[in-house]
Scaffold this active site. Structure first.
Site, PDB file in Angstrom:
ATOM      1  N   ASP A 188      -3.402  15.539   4.946  1.00  0.00           N
ATOM      2  CA  ASP A 188      -2.606  16.770   4.785  1.00  0.00           C
ATOM      3  C   ASP A 188      -2.031  17.258   6.117  1.00  0.00           C
ATOM      4  OD1 ASP A 188      -5.046  17.391   5.908  1.00  0.00           O
ATOM      5  OD2 ASP A 188      -5.380  19.188   4.700  1.00  0.00           O
TER       6      ASP A 188
ATOM      7  N   THR B 132      -8.427  12.330   9.050  1.00  0.00           N
ATOM      8  CA  THR B 132      -8.954  13.072   7.891  1.00  0.00           C
ATOM      9  C   THR B 132      -8.624  12.307   6.626  1.00  0.00           C
ATOM     10  OG1 THR B 132      -8.674  15.028   6.493  1.00  0.00           O
ATOM     11  CG2 THR B 132      -6.844  14.528   7.959  1.00  0.00           C
TER      12      THR B 132
ATOM     13  N   ASP C  21      -6.492  19.096  10.678  1.00  0.00           N
ATOM     14  CA  ASP C  21      -5.608  20.132  11.250  1.00  0.00           C
ATOM     15  C   ASP C  21      -6.379  21.217  12.002  1.00  0.00           C
ATOM     16  OD1 ASP C  21      -6.621  21.112   8.887  1.00  0.00           O
ATOM     17  OD2 ASP C  21      -4.708  21.792   8.092  1.00  0.00           O
TER      18      ASP C  21
HETATM   19  P1  ADP Z   1     -10.707  19.493  10.282  1.00  0.00           P
HETATM   20  O1  ADP Z   1     -10.433  19.197  11.701  1.00  0.00           O
HETATM   21  O2  ADP Z   1     -11.235  18.313   9.536  1.00  0.00           O
HETATM   22  O3  ADP Z   1      -9.533  20.178   9.611  1.00  0.00           O
HETATM   23  P2  ADP Z   1     -12.044  22.079  10.494  1.00  0.00           P
HETATM   24  O4  ADP Z   1     -10.886  22.843   9.944  1.00  0.00           O
HETATM   25  O5  ADP Z   1     -13.409  22.475  10.035  1.00  0.00           O
HETATM   26  O6  ADP Z   1     -11.931  20.514  10.202  1.00  0.00           O
HETATM   27  O7  ADP Z   1     -11.972  22.202  12.079  1.00  0.00           O
HETATM   28  C1  ADP Z   1     -12.880  21.476  12.900  1.00  0.00           C
HETATM   29  C2  ADP Z   1     -13.186  22.261  14.136  1.00  0.00           C
HETATM   30  O8  ADP Z   1     -11.972  22.484  14.883  1.00  0.00           O
HETATM   31  C3  ADP Z   1     -13.727  23.670  13.919  1.00  0.00           C
HETATM   32  O9  ADP Z   1     -15.092  23.676  13.612  1.00  0.00           O
HETATM   33  C4  ADP Z   1     -13.455  24.298  15.270  1.00  0.00           C
HETATM   34  O10 ADP Z   1     -14.370  23.834  16.228  1.00  0.00           O
HETATM   35  C5  ADP Z   1     -12.068  23.715  15.589  1.00  0.00           C
HETATM   36  N1  ADP Z   1     -11.046  24.652  15.124  1.00  0.00           N
HETATM   37  C6  ADP Z   1     -10.568  24.807  13.868  1.00  0.00           C
HETATM   38  N2  ADP Z   1      -9.683  25.831  13.813  1.00  0.00           N
HETATM   39  C7  ADP Z   1      -9.614  26.343  15.066  1.00  0.00           C
HETATM   40  C8  ADP Z   1      -8.910  27.434  15.657  1.00  0.00           C
HETATM   41  N3  ADP Z   1      -8.079  28.199  14.940  1.00  0.00           N
HETATM   42  N4  ADP Z   1      -9.100  27.677  16.981  1.00  0.00           N
HETATM   43  C9  ADP Z   1      -9.922  26.896  17.710  1.00  0.00           C
HETATM   44  N5  ADP Z   1     -10.630  25.862  17.205  1.00  0.00           N
HETATM   45  C10 ADP Z   1     -10.489  25.585  15.904  1.00  0.00           C
HETATM   46  O1  F6P Z   2     -12.693  15.925   5.240  1.00  0.00           O
HETATM   47  C1  F6P Z   2     -11.944  16.805   4.470  1.00  0.00           C
HETATM   48  C2  F6P Z   2     -12.762  17.307   3.338  1.00  0.00           C
HETATM   49  O2  F6P Z   2     -13.246  16.176   2.722  1.00  0.00           O
HETATM   50  C3  F6P Z   2     -12.088  18.186   2.303  1.00  0.00           C
HETATM   51  O3  F6P Z   2     -11.356  17.533   1.319  1.00  0.00           O
HETATM   52  C4  F6P Z   2     -13.260  18.916   1.724  1.00  0.00           C
HETATM   53  O4  F6P Z   2     -12.858  20.079   1.141  1.00  0.00           O
HETATM   54  C5  F6P Z   2     -14.129  19.118   2.920  1.00  0.00           C
HETATM   55  O5  F6P Z   2     -13.855  18.045   3.802  1.00  0.00           O
HETATM   56  C6  F6P Z   2     -15.574  19.227   2.617  1.00  0.00           C
HETATM   57  O6  F6P Z   2     -16.358  18.960   3.733  1.00  0.00           O
HETATM   58  P1  F6P Z   2     -17.621  19.797   4.211  1.00  0.00           P
HETATM   59  O7  F6P Z   2     -18.477  19.972   3.023  1.00  0.00           O
HETATM   60  O8  F6P Z   2     -18.193  18.928   5.285  1.00  0.00           O
HETATM   61  O9  F6P Z   2     -17.109  21.121   4.722  1.00  0.00           O
END
Ligand code: ADP
Ligand code: F6P
Length: 322
Positions: free
Chosen positions: A130, A126, A103
């Site tokens: 979620d 992912t 997300d």
């Molecule tokens: P995931 O995509 O697995 O949920 P993250 O939440 O760490 O993992 O988000 C991955 C990347 O997406 C972040 O490191 C950032 O580069 C980008 N990102 C996340 N949230 C935002 C946001 N609010 N605005 C812009 N880019 C975002």
């Molecule tokens: O990919 C999702 C996830 O596995 C979450 O369940 C967990 O909290 C997180 O990534 C941990 O990842 P990292 O240590 O790379 O931030």
């Protein structure tokens, strides 16, 4: 549209490679040029981009991880940086982007297309499953099977030694993994961030299990939750009640490994569909799956809404241990 790019971002998940393969091959077959952006938004903002040919995605369908690498890029939260990213895409002649991630990554994708007009389609990638707007995310089936394999082994020891084991699975903000792995492993209890939990209930449930002559062993599946160390804290509390619980933190083994057949097919279908939607002029959407059908959801909804745990599964897990 002549050229598209694909990237993987955030926590990696098994099935990202089959998705990259499907996107590349279906785009090439429709006469497009395809570019791979390395290391998610970190690679995008420095122009770390390579052209993908069919042979680049040969023999990756069975591999976990992502050949494009993945990263977390805090700088992408800055609108100035997102504008620079759009300029880089234009400089490479890239007319559309597919982002595979969780997300957070899809939030970045939404802001990029809203602010710069670059067409962007997202795919749910992912292990956490979620993401609002899709029943299934790429990698979820694999993590279920990986965690299940581990828990089946732990149960052997739990039974031999008549001990309780707390097994921690991933899920910082959500209990989708814990909820389904818990049911599939026949766990005696499942602890998830979405459902209030009281230690008294846990102790009562262990006591009533013994009273029913179900033996002294048991598996408690715990979603890691937002504050590290939950499972060890629970174990300590159980010790004060006279239990001797074992603790297993499954950790990163859950993120790697060969994608299951289900995840390979899901990733292939979603990857090819993402190309179709991009070519048809769609943007700011995620392609997912609902009731076994390919569906699209505005990225705005994914940013704003959270996917609840399936209440039927929560009820079922409780019912099966009465
Ligand atoms: P995931 O995509 O697995 O949920 P993250 O939440 O760490 O993992 O988000 C991955 C990347 O997406 C972040 O490191 C950032 O580069 C980008 N990102 C996340 N949230 C935002 C946001 N609010 N605005 C812009 N880019 C975002
Ligand atoms: O990919 C999702 C996830 O596995 C979450 O369940 C967990 O909290 C997180 O990534 C941990 O990842 P990292 O240590 O790379 O931030």
């Amino acid at each position: 549209m002549n050229s598209i790019a694909v990237m993987t971002s955030g926590g990696d998940s098994p099935g990202m490679n089959p998705a990259i393969r499907a996107i590349t091959r279906s785009a090439l077959n429709q006469g497009l040029r395809v570019f791979g952006i390395n290391r998610g938004y970190s690679g995008l903002i420095i122009g770390d981009i390579t052209e993908l040919k069919s042979n680049h995605v040969t023999n990756i369908i069975q591999r976990g991880g992502t050949i494009l690498k993945s990263d977390r890029c805090l700088a992408f939260k800055d609108p100035i940086v997102r504008n620079q990213a759009a300029e880089i895409l234009k400089k490479h002649g890239i007319d559309g982007l597919i982002v595979i991630g969780g997300d957070g990554s899809l939030t970045g994708a939404h802001l990029l297309t809203q602010e710069t007009g670059i067409p962007v389609v997202g795919l749910p990638g992912t292990i956490d499953n979620d993401i609002y707007g899709t029943d299934d995310s790429i990698g979820f089936d694999t993590v279920l099977n990986t965690a299940l394999d581990a828990i089946d082994r732990i149960r052997d020891t739990a039974l031999s030694h008549e001990r309780i084991f707390l097994v921690e699975v991933m899920g910082r903000n959500s209990g989708h993994i814990a909820s389904q792995v818990g049911i599939a492993s026949g766990a005696e209890m499942i602890i998830v961030p979405e459902v209030d939990f009281k230690l008294e209930n846990l102790c009562f449930s262990l006591a009533s299990q013994r009273a029913q002559n179900k033996g002294g062993s048991g598996i408690i599946v715990v979603a890691e939750g937002p504050v590290p160390g939950l499972t060890f804290r629970l174990a300590k509390q159980l010790e004060t009640q006279g239990e001797k619980p074992g603790v297993s933190i499954l950790g990163y083994i859950q993120r790697g490994g060969r994608p299951t057949g289900h995840d390979r097919v899901l990733a292939s279908c979603l990857g090819a569909s993402a190309v179709t939607y991009l070519l048809a002029g769609f943007t700011d959407i995620m392609v997912g799956v609902t009731n076994s059908q390919i569906t699209t959801t505005p990225l705005q909804d994914i940013v704003e809404k959270t996917k609840p745990l399936n209440p039927d599964l929560v009820e079922l897990s409780q019912l099966l241990h009465k």
